[in-house]
Design a protein around this motif. Structure first.
Motif, PDB file in Angstrom:
ATOM      1  N   ALA A 100       0.815  -1.209  -0.133  1.00  0.00           N
ATOM      2  CA  ALA A 100      -0.006   0.053  -0.160  1.00  0.00           C
ATOM      3  C   ALA A 100       0.920   1.300   0.023  1.00  0.00           C
ATOM      4  N   VAL A 101       1.963   1.108   0.990  1.00  0.00           N
ATOM      5  CA  VAL A 101       2.898   2.184   0.942  1.00  0.00           C
ATOM      6  C   VAL A 101       3.526   2.563  -0.372  1.00  0.00           C
ATOM      7  N   LYS A 102       3.898   1.349  -1.026  1.00  0.00           N
ATOM      8  CA  LYS A 102       4.522   1.522  -2.532  1.00  0.00           C
ATOM      9  C   LYS A 102       3.668   2.205  -3.360  1.00  0.00           C
ATOM     10  N   ASN A 103       2.424   1.672  -3.118  1.00  0.00           N
ATOM     11  CA  ASN A 103       1.276   2.314  -4.221  1.00  0.00           C
ATOM     12  C   ASN A 103       1.348   3.882  -4.015  1.00  0.00           C
ATOM     13  N   GLU A 104       1.159   4.169  -2.642  1.00  0.00           N
ATOM     14  CA  GLU A 104       0.797   5.310  -2.426  1.00  0.00           C
ATOM     15  C   GLU A 104       1.544   5.788  -1.009  1.00  0.00           C
ATOM     16  N   ALA A 105       2.403   6.660  -0.818  1.00  0.00           N
ATOM     17  CA  ALA A 105       3.070   7.083   0.403  1.00  0.00           C
ATOM     18  C   ALA A 105       2.133   7.893   1.223  1.00  0.00           C
ATOM     19  N   SER A 106       1.207   7.761   1.293  1.00  0.00           N
ATOM     20  CA  SER A 106       0.140   8.649   1.973  1.00  0.00           C
ATOM     21  C   SER A 106       0.279   8.552   3.558  1.00  0.00           C
ATOM     22  N   ASP A 107      -0.222   9.595   4.380  1.00  0.00           N
ATOM     23  CA  ASP A 107       0.145   9.385   5.875  1.00  0.00           C
ATOM     24  C   ASP A 107      -0.624   8.331   6.257  1.00  0.00           C
ATOM     25  N   GLU A 108      -1.822   7.914   5.708  1.00  0.00           N
ATOM     26  CA  GLU A 108      -2.649   6.917   6.263  1.00  0.00           C
ATOM     27  C   GLU A 108      -1.987   5.693   6.117  1.00  0.00           C
ATOM     28  N   ASN A 109      -1.486   5.446   4.809  1.00  0.00           N
ATOM     29  CA  ASN A 109      -1.084   4.163   4.657  1.00  0.00           C
ATOM     30  C   ASN A 109       0.507   3.948   5.484  1.00  0.00           C
ATOM     31  N   LEU A 110       1.262   5.081   5.721  1.00  0.00           N
ATOM     32  CA  LEU A 110       2.429   4.856   6.271  1.00  0.00           C
ATOM     33  C   LEU A 110       2.022   4.620   7.887  1.00  0.00           C
ATOM     34  N   VAL A 111       0.998   5.491   8.679  1.00  0.00           N
ATOM     35  CA  VAL A 111       0.596   5.061   9.997  1.00  0.00           C
ATOM     36  C   VAL A 111       0.128   3.680  10.090  1.00  0.00           C
ATOM     37  N   SER A 112      -0.579   3.282   9.236  1.00  0.00           N
ATOM     38  CA  SER A 112      -0.899   1.872   9.384  1.00  0.00           C
ATOM     39  C   SER A 112       0.057   0.833   9.175  1.00  0.00           C
ATOM     40  N   LEU A 113       1.219   1.134   8.407  1.00  0.00           N
ATOM     41  CA  LEU A 113       2.363   0.089   8.543  1.00  0.00           C
ATOM     42  C   LEU A 113       3.266   0.419   9.882  1.00  0.00           C
ATOM     43  N   GLY A 141       3.812  -1.239  16.258  1.00  0.00           N
ATOM     44  CA  GLY A 141       2.505  -0.973  17.500  1.00  0.00           C
ATOM     45  C   GLY A 141       2.525   0.519  17.939  1.00  0.00           C
ATOM     46  N   TYR A 142       3.185   1.536  17.479  1.00  0.00           N
ATOM     47  CA  TYR A 142       2.807   2.886  17.545  1.00  0.00           C
ATOM     48  C   TYR A 142       1.884   3.452  16.947  1.00  0.00           C
ATOM     49  N   ASP A 143       1.017   4.256  17.655  1.00  0.00           N
ATOM     50  CA  ASP A 143      -0.021   4.919  17.155  1.00  0.00           C
ATOM     51  C   ASP A 143       0.227   5.819  15.898  1.00  0.00           C
ATOM     52  N   SER A 144       1.286   6.547  16.521  1.00  0.00           N
ATOM     53  CA  SER A 144       1.192   7.950  15.327  1.00  0.00           C
ATOM     54  C   SER A 144       2.920   8.009  15.329  1.00  0.00           C
ATOM     55  N   ARG A 155       6.184  10.315  15.508  1.00  0.00           N
ATOM     56  CA  ARG A 155       6.648  11.611  16.381  1.00  0.00           C
ATOM     57  C   ARG A 155       7.386  12.634  15.188  1.00  0.00           C
ATOM     58  N   ASP A 156       7.117  13.893  16.096  1.00  0.00           N
ATOM     59  CA  ASP A 156       7.401  15.301  15.260  1.00  0.00           C
ATOM     60  C   ASP A 156       8.716  14.881  14.225  1.00  0.00           C
ATOM     61  N   GLY A 157       8.550  15.052  12.983  1.00  0.00           N
ATOM     62  CA  GLY A 157       9.573  15.064  12.085  1.00  0.00           C
ATOM     63  C   GLY A 157       9.657  13.782  11.452  1.00  0.00           C
ATOM     64  N   GLN A 158       9.201  12.725  11.896  1.00  0.00           N
ATOM     65  CA  GLN A 158       9.329  11.351  11.221  1.00  0.00           C
ATOM     66  C   GLN A 158       8.805  11.193  10.176  1.00  0.00           C
ATOM     67  N   LEU A 159       7.516  11.634   9.855  1.00  0.00           N
ATOM     68  CA  LEU A 159       6.720  11.044   8.675  1.00  0.00           C
ATOM     69  C   LEU A 159       7.293  12.090   7.693  1.00  0.00           C
ATOM     70  N   GLU A 160       7.575  13.318   7.840  1.00  0.00           N
ATOM     71  CA  GLU A 160       8.237  14.180   6.828  1.00  0.00           C
ATOM     72  C   GLU A 160       9.414  13.455   6.409  1.00  0.00           C
ATOM     73  N   ALA A 161      10.312  13.079   7.093  1.00  0.00           N
ATOM     74  CA  ALA A 161      11.524  12.755   6.890  1.00  0.00           C
ATOM     75  C   ALA A 161      11.373  11.235   6.112  1.00  0.00           C
ATOM     76  N   ILE A 162      10.326  10.419   6.463  1.00  0.00           N
ATOM     77  CA  ILE A 162      10.212   9.003   5.858  1.00  0.00           C
ATOM     78  C   ILE A 162       9.753   9.545   4.310  1.00  0.00           C
ATOM     79  N   LYS A 163       8.863  10.347   4.194  1.00  0.00           N
ATOM     80  CA  LYS A 163       8.303  10.779   2.857  1.00  0.00           C
ATOM     81  C   LYS A 163       9.298  11.265   1.683  1.00  0.00           C
ATOM     82  N   MET A 164      10.176  12.081   2.555  1.00  0.00           N
ATOM     83  CA  MET A 164      11.345  12.566   1.717  1.00  0.00           C
ATOM     84  C   MET A 164      12.211  11.563   1.248  1.00  0.00           C
ATOM     85  N   VAL A 165      12.525  10.728   2.121  1.00  0.00           N
ATOM     86  CA  VAL A 165      13.322   9.584   1.682  1.00  0.00           C
ATOM     87  C   VAL A 165      12.798   8.580   0.587  1.00  0.00           C
TER      88      VAL A 165
END
Ligand SMILES: Nc1ncnc2c1ncn2[C@@H]1O[C@H](COP(=O)(O)OP(=O)(O)OP(=O)(O)O)[C@@H](O)[C@H]1O
Length: 952
Positions: free
Chosen positions: A252-265, A271-274, A276-286
């Motif tokens: 799902a993330v390969k198809n679309e690296a959306s916030d929702e898909n990344l949080v599901s992964l 096992g983390y709910d969300s 942390r500050d900066g993580q999502l941004e960095a992951i998407k950039m990479v």
């Protein structure tokens, strides 16, 4: 460096994000004890059996709670504000608890409420995803509960079930890498409790037939046997389903690296709910393939920012890490769906081969290597052929900055200088680079961005400090040893009496010298041993950790600490860079760190579980002045650099393909230069504006060889290497002694070719040999037109680095002095508590606004200096010194040419910092020469060099 403009520490939010709706404090006191411990580890902590061996042996320590201290010290007199545990007694009145929590705790520290909310969350398991289908939800919760599993399942290459079970024993390790003799690295507790297999029906699996001993097997009835087999099959099914779920989430993330898909992964794998500050941004950039610089506080979860992309991206994630211990720790932290491996110099050839095989097969998704690996042509060649790298991660990227280069204790690494985007792109064909650090000033940031060619717009920078660290500082007087020990003891007495298991880390940054001479005689950090013994004598289980302890024992101490078997670890900087132990309750600096960067890194070991934690700093000006002297101890003078260059380029004409070697030990003595400094210079000669040389892998240059089966001449007829050896050897006591680079040059081979041939002949039983003299090897690319300009240039560069280090130390000292002497004790600062003002100092420094006035004492020259030097020179008239050598000796600082064993008897005590001292000594030297025009500092030193040069 840090962009947070608000200087009030309270805003420095960041990490770890905790829940926003805390229950009110009074009701918390009614919570059952276990609800307040947010992990199973907490339970271990209160067990009497978890006490250390040392504690057991030093005193018959009770399995009951520690007795209350005879005379409880008033809290105000302590350098800490003590938080009495919220867990202590359910009937404890609210007032009792309030009395013991830190000042302003309820009103100011969000951490307090967050802590308890975290506990509640854990208990209620709200983090679990809502069940949808009973079967999958069961599996999800199994996966979710396990936060740190071991590496059993590979998304790309799912392993058959039996293998999975087996590999649980290895954690994240590629088996062959680390099994032999390295069991200490495997976190057994984590493995058995949290393994992927265990999460999927551990109990039934444990009872599987294959695990039962013969006696048990005999006793099994047919029915039981069927049950066992059935349980094992169910277990396999569950694991398969779990793995399929992860596969789906990754897809799902390969198809679309959306916030929702990344949080599901994230939820599924960690096992983390969300985020942390900066993580999502960095992951998407990479994931988008953009090179990124990530600056997050210690313990903020930077590792996750490459782990998640590693699951999604097709190629390898190559992580450059400065310490093997850190690599192992990071390898352990990899989730089960990401197979990891490491390459380190300590591995056996067959282990390396196996790792390379797994790499080629695409089994390993994350590979940890040291920066030195980039010198190894063999290593680089594997990437040019078939293996593709999706992203290179440079961990502790601040090491790239020049300011960090010369001997910044644990993370000194000339090899980090090799990490240039141009080099990485050319050799590894990689586009995306992720640089990560917790500490970077504006200058450092600039250096890293430009070295790795990361656009400034791709910088993700969050708060520098977590808000759950309570900072305090106190100045010690002359009797600092006793004073500090007593205060540490008080701290523990109070916490011991309250039955609350509290872990304290004492960080002895630079070993505070017991005396001037002690340091000179022995740089061994024995003080850690003294302190840990003192703590043990006072019923506090403690162990010391320093570089003088064998690696095996050090690892054991780390394991004891990490598994809560001891409460305190007394360490030097050799310990714990990147150590991710969640429940370290306090870090006490027994003496001042060398920079605010180090301070921030070291206090970052505390409170990684989000709980309020204590960070106390003891400092005194004697230690500060000593440290300041030591900052200059690596300094090298132009004269020595000139001599060094002459040797490096001697006979270099028309010999660009020749291999040269510089034997570390003898060269170090000859030029009075530390080995690291020589390597720094060589690296600079390779990577500076002009490439003068190319560094090759280091080797043992001298070989002593014996022939056994065939006669040397007969063997030489068949083998060109042996023939060259016979020509280039000296025969000493019947043995052939030769220099490997010389033999290699004579037949146009590489040193590795010669070494491999020797190994083969040895395996065939033809020869035996011994290697010695570790050496730097290089080939010359271009000869310098003349050495004087180049040595002047290198000297200037080294002295800039030296000044940079001193400035960092001054800033650290000034911050501590400010807190103690100048803070107005408002806005939350009181007594020794200085969280707001220290936070402000740290933020200002990282933003680049830090002041660093040199304290007045520096620059004052002792009136006895001249007389002392005269006496010294007269009594050692047979020896020729440089001013720097004299200054070092009189400061009690050993150097390669003037080791402490010989020069420790010199009873001079230099009060001036070394730089001032060198200057003064130079002047005094100069006065011994016929006077000339111009008495400036430079002139004086120049005279001195001339004199030394004449003498040399
Ligand atoms: N989104 C998240 N929610 C909760 N915990 C997290 C999250 N991300 C990471 N963590 C946890 O935070 C802890 C620290 O993570 P990590 O070791 O990656 O920190 P770091 O930033 O690399 O620290 P350091 O700079 O000190 O090495 C780990 O135990 C990790 O599992």
């Amino acid at each position: 460096m840090e962009t947070d403009s608000d200087s009030d520490g309270s805003h420095v939010s960041a990490t770890p994000p905790r829940d926003s709706n805390p229950p009110s404090p009074p009701s918390l006191l009614k919570l059952p004890r276990r609800t307040l411990c947010n992990s199973s580890k907490s339970k271990v902590r209160v067990k009497p059996s978890s006490r250390s061996e040392s504690e057991k042996t030093t005193k018959p320590t009770p399995s009951q709670p520690d007795p209350p201290p005879p005379n409880p010290t008033p809290l105000q007199t302590l350098p800490f504000q003590i938080r009495r545990p919220f867990t202590q007694n359910f009937s404890t009145s609210v007032t009792d608890s309030l009395e013991t929590v830190p000042a302003g705790f309820f009103s100011k520290h969000a951490s307090f409420s967050k802590i308890h909310k975290t506990s509640l969350n854990f208990e209620n398991d709200q983090s679990l995803p809502p069940p949808s289908n009973p079967e999958t939800s069961e599996i999800k919760s199994d996966v979710v509960k396990v936060k740190k599993q071991i590496n059993l399942v590979s998304v790309d290459v799912p392993l058959p079930p039996v293998k999975l079970r087996k590999s649980s024993g290895e954690g994240n390790f590629v088996r062959l890498n680390l099994t032999r003799g390295k069991r200490k690295f495997v976190n057994k507790g984590t493995r058995t409790k949290n393994s992927y297999a265990s999460s999927c029906g551990r109990k039934s699996y444990r009872r599987s037939k294959s695990k039962l001993n013969k006696k048990e097997q005999k006793n099994l009835s047919g029915e039981e046997e069927d049950l066992v087999i059935e349980a094992a099959q169910q277990n396999q099914k569950k694991r398969k389903l779990a793995s399929d779920l992860v596969d789906e989430a990754v897809k799902a993330v390969k198809n679309e690296a959306s916030d929702e898909n990344l949080v599901s992964l994230l939820k599924l794998v960690y096992g983390y709910d969300s985020f942390r500050d900066g993580q999502l941004e960095a992951i998407k950039m990479v994931l988008e393939g953009k090179s990124t610089m990530l600056v997050l506080p210690t313990g903020a979860g930077k590792s996750l920012c490459y782990q998640i992309p590693a699951m999604v991206l097709p190629g390898l994630t190559l992580v450059v890490s400065p310490l093997v211990a850190l690599m192992i720790d990071q390898l352990r932290q990899l989730p089960p769906v990401v197979r990891g491996g490491l390459l380190s110099s300590g591995q056996k050839p067959e282990e390396v081969t196996e790792t390379l095989r797994l790499l080629q097969e695409g089994v390993i998704k994350v590979l940890f290597v040291s920066p030195e690996r980039f010198l190894n042509a063999e290593f680089l060649s594997i990437f040019s052929a078939t293996l593709s790298i999706s992203v290179i991660v440079v961990d502790e990227a601040h090491c790239i900055s020049e300011c960090e280069h010369v001997n910044r204790s644990h993370n000194f690494r000339p090899s980090y200088m090799r990490l240039r985007a141009s080099l990485l792109r050319a050799r590894l064909n990689v586009e995306c680079i992720l640089a990560m650090t917790a500490t970077a000033t504006v200058t450092t940031l600039h250096d890293v961005l430009s070295a790795l060619e990361i656009p400034a717009s791709n910088l993700i920078q969050k708060a520098i400090l977590r808000d759950n660290l309570q900072l305090s500082v106190s100045l010690s007087g002359n009797n600092r040893q006793n004073e500090r020990s007593a205060k540490v003891n008080q701290f523990f007495s109070l916490h011991g009496s309250s039955k609350y298991y509290y872990i304290l880390q004492i960080s002895v940054s630079l070993v505070p010298m017991m005396s001037f001479r002690a340091m000179l005689i022995n740089f061994h950090p024995f003080e850690t041993d003294l302190i840990s013994r003192y703590l043990c004598d006072n019923n506090i289980s403690a162990k010391s950790y320093h570089s003088g302890i064998p690696a095996k024992d050090r690892s054991h101490v780390q394991d004891l600490f990490c598994s809560n078997k001891i409460r305190v670890v007394v360490v030097t900087v050799a310990f714990g860079m990147g150590l991710d132990k969640r429940d370290v309750g306090a870090v006490i600096h027994y003496s001042m760190p060398e920079s605010l960067e180090e301070y921030v890194q070291e206090i970052g070991r505390a409170g990684r579980d989000g709980r309020l934690s204590y960070c106390h700093l003891f400092f005194d000006d004697i230690t500060y002045f000593r440290l300041r002297s030591l900052m200059h101890s690596d300094g090298v003078d132009e004269y020595a650099i000139n001599k060094f260059l002459c040797q490096v380029f001697s006979n270099g004409k028309n010999s660009c393909r020749k291999i040269y070697s510089l034997v570390k030990e003898s060269a170090s003595r000859k030029f009075d230069m530390k080995e690291e400094v020589m390597l720094t210079l060589l690296t600079r000669l390779e990577l500076g504006e002009v490439q003068y040389l190319r560094l090759l892998p280091q080797l043992n240059a001298t070989c002593t060889l014996n022939f056994h089966k065939t006669t040397p001449t007969l063997l030489a007829d068949k083998d060109s290497v042996v023939s060259a050896i016979l020509k280039k050897s000296e025969i000493k006591q019947g043995q052939y002694v030769f220099d490997i680079p010389t033999v290699a040059n004579s037949i146009g081979a590489t040193a590795t070719d010669v070494s491999n041939r020797l190994l083969n002949l040895k395996l065939m039983g033809e020869i035996t040999y011994e290697l010695k003299d570790p050496a730097y090897c290089y080939t010359i690319v271009e000869l310098p037109s003349e050495f004087c300009t180049l040595s002047a240039h290198l000297t200037k560069w080294l002295s800039e680095v030296e000044i940079c280090k001193v400035t960092k130390l001054d800033t650290m000292f000034n911050a501590a002095v400010f807190a103690v002497n100048m803070c107005e004790k408002a806005h939350g600062c009181c007594g020794s508590q200085h969280t707001p003002c220290l936070q402000k100092k740290i933020l200002d420094y990282f933003k680049g606004d830090g002041d660093c006035n040199v304290p007045d004492k520096i620059g004052q020259s002792s009136p006895f200096l001249r007389a002392d030097i005269k006496v010294f020179l007269q009594s050692n008239s047979h020896t020729k010194f440089t001013p720097r050598a004299v200054a070092r000796i009189m400061h009690g600082i050993a150097s390669p040419a003037y080791p402490s064993t010989t020069w420790s008897k010199t009873h001079f005590c230099a009060f001036e910092p070394l730089a001032v001292f060198v200057y003064c000594v130079g002047k005094i030297y100069a006065n011994r020469l016929p006077s000339r025009n111009g008495s400036s500092k430079d002139r004086a030193l120049e005279f001195c060099w001339e004199e030394c040069a004449l003498a040399a």
